[in-house]
Design a protein around this motif. Structure first.
Motif, short mmCIF file in Angstrom:
data_model
loop_
_atom_site.label_atom_id
_atom_site.label_comp_id
_atom_site.label_asym_id
_atom_site.label_seq_id
_atom_site.Cartn_x
_atom_site.Cartn_y
_atom_site.Cartn_z
N LEU A 102 0.39 -0.80 0.05
CA LEU A 102 -0.19 -0.28 -0.20
C LEU A 102 0.83 1.43 -0.13
O LEU A 102 0.11 2.37 -0.79
N ALA A 103 1.72 1.24 0.50
CA ALA A 103 3.03 2.12 0.48
C ALA A 103 3.38 2.47 -0.62
O ALA A 103 4.98 3.30 -0.37
N ARG A 104 3.76 1.02 -1.30
CA ARG A 104 4.65 1.24 -1.98
C ARG A 104 6.15 1.27 -2.45
O ARG A 104 6.87 1.57 -2.83
N LEU A 105 6.65 0.20 -0.90
CA LEU A 105 7.71 0.70 -0.77
C LEU A 105 8.87 -0.69 -1.85
O LEU A 105 9.66 -0.92 -1.33
N ASP A 106 7.76 -1.15 -2.22
CA ASP A 106 8.80 -2.41 -2.86
C ASP A 106 8.82 -1.89 -4.55
O ASP A 106 9.89 -2.31 -5.41
N ARG A 107 8.39 -0.75 -4.46
CA ARG A 107 8.37 0.29 -5.77
C ARG A 107 8.91 1.97 -5.42
O ARG A 107 8.15 2.38 -5.40
N PRO A 108 10.56 1.63 -5.51
CA PRO A 108 10.72 2.94 -5.01
C PRO A 108 11.20 4.15 -5.81
O PRO A 108 11.17 5.07 -5.42
N ALA A 109 10.89 3.77 -7.38
CA ALA A 109 10.44 4.75 -8.04
C ALA A 109 10.18 5.88 -8.23
O ALA A 109 11.00 7.13 -8.23
N GLY A 110 8.97 6.02 -7.86
CA GLY A 110 8.26 6.97 -7.15
C GLY A 110 8.71 8.11 -6.15
O GLY A 110 9.11 9.38 -6.04
N THR A 111 9.54 7.27 -5.21
CA THR A 111 9.59 8.17 -3.63
C THR A 111 11.26 8.86 -4.82
O THR A 111 11.29 10.23 -4.08
N TRP A 112 12.33 8.14 -5.17
CA TRP A 112 13.01 9.30 -5.98
C TRP A 112 12.23 10.41 -6.60
O TRP A 112 13.53 11.36 -6.75
N LEU A 113 11.90 9.88 -7.64
CA LEU A 113 11.05 10.98 -8.27
C LEU A 113 10.60 12.37 -7.33
O LEU A 113 10.64 13.58 -8.24
N LEU A 114 9.80 11.75 -6.02
CA LEU A 114 9.65 12.61 -5.12
C LEU A 114 10.48 13.85 -4.57
O LEU A 114 11.13 15.03 -4.54
N LEU A 115 12.39 12.92 -4.46
CA LEU A 115 13.71 13.36 -3.93
C LEU A 115 14.19 14.69 -4.66
O LEU A 115 14.34 15.41 -4.16
N TRP A 116 14.04 14.18 -5.63
CA TRP A 116 14.76 14.63 -7.20
C TRP A 116 14.66 16.37 -6.98
O TRP A 116 15.68 17.66 -6.94
N PRO A 117 13.53 16.72 -6.92
CA PRO A 117 13.26 18.04 -6.79
C PRO A 117 13.42 19.01 -5.28
O PRO A 117 14.22 19.78 -5.68
N CYS A 118 13.38 18.01 -4.46
CA CYS A 118 14.11 18.90 -3.43
C CYS A 118 15.75 18.99 -3.24
O CYS A 118 15.73 19.86 -3.13
N LEU A 119 15.90 18.12 -3.30
CA LEU A 119 17.11 18.26 -3.46
C LEU A 119 17.82 19.02 -4.67
O LEU A 119 18.71 19.71 -4.99
N ALA A 120 17.49 19.30 -5.78
CA ALA A 120 17.73 20.23 -6.91
C ALA A 120 17.50 21.74 -6.61
O ALA A 120 18.80 22.30 -6.73
N GLY A 121 16.69 21.72 -5.57
CA GLY A 121 16.07 23.07 -5.29
C GLY A 121 17.10 23.81 -4.49
O GLY A 121 17.63 24.38 -4.14
N LEU A 122 17.20 22.69 -3.27
CA LEU A 122 18.15 22.41 -2.54
C LEU A 122 19.66 23.22 -2.53
O LEU A 122 20.28 24.12 -2.08
N ALA A 123 19.96 21.83 -4.47
CA ALA A 123 21.47 22.30 -4.38
C ALA A 123 22.33 23.56 -4.65
O ALA A 123 22.95 24.36 -5.39
N LEU A 124 21.25 23.93 -6.20
CA LEU A 124 21.05 25.51 -6.42
C LEU A 124 20.74 26.15 -6.19
O LEU A 124 21.48 27.70 -6.58
N ALA A 125 20.32 26.22 -4.99
CA ALA A 125 20.42 27.55 -3.93
C ALA A 125 21.91 27.64 -2.61
O ALA A 125 21.52 28.23 -2.16
N GLY A 126 22.00 26.68 -2.68
CA GLY A 126 23.91 26.25 -2.06
C GLY A 126 23.89 25.75 -0.84
O GLY A 126 24.62 25.95 -0.39
N GLY A 127 22.47 25.25 -0.74
CA GLY A 127 22.02 24.69 0.76
C GLY A 127 22.68 22.53 0.81
O GLY A 127 23.43 22.55 1.73
N LEU A 128 23.80 22.23 -0.28
CA LEU A 128 24.62 21.18 0.02
C LEU A 128 25.33 21.70 0.69
O LEU A 128 26.57 21.05 1.47
N ARG A 129 26.16 22.85 0.75
CA ARG A 129 27.13 23.19 1.07
C ARG A 129 27.10 23.57 2.12
O ARG A 129 27.58 23.51 3.31
N SER A 130 25.54 24.71 2.94
CA SER A 130 25.45 25.30 4.14
C SER A 130 24.35 24.33 4.87
O SER A 130 24.66 24.81 5.72
N ALA A 131 23.66 23.83 4.59
CA ALA A 131 23.36 22.86 5.51
C ALA A 131 22.63 21.32 4.39
O ALA A 131 21.78 20.46 4.02
#
Length: 305
Positions: free
Chosen positions: A33-62
């Motif tokens: 039900l939580a789709r834990l056997d199919r993680p593709a959707g989790t990755w697709l939700l995570l990449w935009p979060c990290l892209a915004g964080l990275a482009l704003a310089g957050g990978l260095r500051s936080a």
């Protein structure tokens, strides 16, 4: 003349075996039900979060925020899947790929599924509390479009556009977690919406025949024989918008070169889309985990420069 042999039904992604099959039946139902056997959707939700964080310089500051976003993406994607299955339980019973889902098949009651969604959302709340107030407000604003999404396939031929709006909201949250809103943040989000329109059109190709019978609307059905051209256009728009975001964030045009690997990968998908069988569509959809990683790499290269 020998007996007539009925060919076996095709195995759909929802029916594939996984590590979950080794667990007790009740646990299997909730994890599916939580789709834990199919993680593709989790990755697709995570990449935009990290892209915004990275482009704003957050990978260095936080940098620790990246781990919090990973946990939040896992919990909230799962909660979203639970909500989607509750709303769509009657439609899911009519589609071959989805009729065995836990709520549709009766393995889990609607009441129990709702309680599970609340529990998952509480994990998301813990993550929310790690963010600064502006990012918290932006994250909370996503709840309304997320709640509405399952109904969009009944209203519009383009539910994939609404999915893009919600699935890429993390680009706004990731940026706002470490910086004030600027145009590159919005361009990242808009590019993500176009990207999702492309990959979720590919995903919808798996169900195009069943969707037509049941009356479910999708971009795949709207585009019909022009689906490949449509996906190409969506991907081109995504690369163009992301390139503009990187250019503005870096202050120089050469920054767009960082997107070349992502552009090549999306181009490869379009070439392979000459085969629109369900198996091919599933493979190409899943390959967007790699496309998202390449998008993040481009944002990180600019944000860390």
């Amino acid at each position: 003349m020998g007996p007539v042999v009925t060919p076996p039904a095709p195995i759909t992604p929802d029916a594939l075996k996984s590590w979950i099959d080794r667990l007790p039946a009740r646990a299997q139902a909730y994890l599916r039900l939580a789709r834990l056997d199919r993680p593709a959707g989790t990755w697709l939700l995570l990449w935009p979060c990290l892209a915004g964080l990275a482009l704003a310089g957050g990978l260095r500051s936080a940098p620790l925020l990246a781990l919090w976003f990973a946990l939040g993406s896992l919990a909230m994607r799962s909660a979203g899947c639970v909500w989607n299955d509750i709303v769509d339980r009657d439609l899911d019973r009519q589609v071959a790929r989805t009729r065995a889902r836990p709520v549709a098949s009766g393995q889990i009651s609607v009441k129990a599924a709702l309680a599970f969604a609340v529990a998952l959302s509480l994990i998301g709340l813990i993550v929310l509390l790690q963010l600064r107030p502006l990012a918290q407000i932006i994250a909370l604003a996503s709840l309304i479009p997320v709640a509405i999404y399952p109904f969009m396939k009944r209203i519009t031929w383009w539910p994939q556009a609404w999915l893009g709006l919600t699935f890429n909201w993390g680009a706004l949250v990731g940026w706002a977690a470490v910086a004030e809103p600027e145009l590159p943040m919005l361009l990242l989000w808009a590019g993500g919406i176009a990207w999702t329109l492309g990959y979720d059109t590919i995903y919808a190709l798996q169900d195009i025949e069943d969707d037509a019978l049941v009356g479910i609307k999708s971009s795949a059905r709207a585009l019909g024989p022009r689906a490949r051209a449509g996906v190409a256009g969506f991907y081109a728009a995504a690369i163009g918008l992301w390139a503009a975001a990187l250019w503005l964030a870096a202050g120089q045009a050469l920054a767009v070169i960082a997107l070349l690997p992502a552009a090549l990968h999306l181009g490869w998908q379009v070439l392979r889309l000459a085969d629109i069988s369900p198996a091919a569509a599933w493979m190409l959809f899943r390959s967007n985990r790699a496309a998202g990683a390449l998008w993040l790499a481009a944002c990180a290269a600019v944000g860390l420069a």
